[in-house]
Write an enzyme that holds these catalytic residues in place. Structure first.
Site, short mmCIF file in Angstrom:
data_model
loop_
_atom_site.label_atom_id
_atom_site.label_comp_id
_atom_site.label_asym_id
_atom_site.label_seq_id
_atom_site.Cartn_x
_atom_site.Cartn_y
_atom_site.Cartn_z
N ASN A 4 42.99 37.55 27.38
CA ASN A 4 42.14 36.93 28.27
C ASN A 4 42.30 37.49 29.89
O ASN A 4 43.25 37.36 30.29
CB ASN A 4 42.98 35.46 28.54
CG ASN A 4 42.06 34.53 29.31
OD1 ASN A 4 41.30 35.08 30.27
ND2 ASN A 4 42.24 33.29 29.56
N ASN B 277 41.46 36.80 32.57
CA ASN B 277 41.93 36.04 33.53
C ASN B 277 43.41 35.64 33.81
O ASN B 277 43.74 35.08 34.75
CB ASN B 277 41.12 34.67 33.60
CG ASN B 277 39.46 34.92 33.89
OD1 ASN B 277 39.17 35.93 34.66
ND2 ASN B 277 39.00 34.05 33.20
N CYS B 278 43.90 36.13 32.78
CA CYS B 278 45.65 35.59 32.64
C CYS B 278 46.49 36.99 33.15
O CYS B 278 46.17 38.18 32.65
CB CYS B 278 46.03 35.31 31.44
SG CYS B 278 47.59 35.26 30.98
N SER B 279 47.13 36.74 34.29
CA SER B 279 47.93 37.85 34.66
C SER B 279 48.99 38.47 33.67
O SER B 279 49.24 39.73 33.37
CB SER B 279 48.65 37.63 35.96
OG SER B 279 49.82 36.40 35.66
N ARG C 25 46.70 40.65 31.38
CA ARG C 25 46.56 41.95 31.84
C ARG C 25 47.73 42.96 32.08
O ARG C 25 47.47 43.96 31.87
CB ARG C 25 45.81 41.63 33.37
CG ARG C 25 44.59 41.19 33.42
CD ARG C 25 43.91 41.01 34.83
NE ARG C 25 44.86 40.48 35.80
CZ ARG C 25 45.04 39.23 36.38
NH1 ARG C 25 44.13 38.29 35.70
NH2 ARG C 25 45.87 38.81 37.41
#
Length: 114
Positions: free
Chosen positions: A8, A10-12, A15
């Site tokens: 995802n 948008n997920c730190s 990433r």
């Protein structure tokens, strides 16, 4: 080595896991944006089995209504079906290699399968 990450962007944490995989340079990374391409209940069951996890451990509670809907107390089949129907319920990131599967929270656990 090949690694598949259910990602995802948008997920730190997701990433960070992807960056860790890409930084190694010796890993062919397949990125699956699971919110766009949700895994089936069967795929999730196989991933959690390889990770040695109960599906409940892979259920995302933060930012979802899973707890309100009683999902944490449900049986494995119910949890997997809910995740397949609503992939926002999948805790991320899941990473799979030939050596196993890990929920990369924290990302350091990836070293076990690299």
């Amino acid at each position: 080595m090949k690694a598949t990450i259910w990602h995802n962007p948008n997920c730190s944490k997701s990433r960070a896991a992807l960056a860790m995989l890409e930084a190694r340079g010796d890993i062919a990374v397949e990125v699956i944006r699971y919110l766009e391409q949700p895994p089936s209940a069967e795929t999730l069951a196989a991933l959690y089995d390889r990770a040695g996890m109960h599906p409940r451990e892979g259920l995302r509670l933060s930012g979802t209504d899973a707890a309100k809907r009683g999902r944490p107390d449900a049986d494995a089949a119910t949890i997997l079906a809910a995740m397949a129907a609503d992939p926002r319920l999948i805790e991320r990131p899941l990473v799979e290699t030939d050596k196993g599967v890990r929920l990369a929270r924290p990302t350091e656990v990836l070293e076990e399968i690299l």
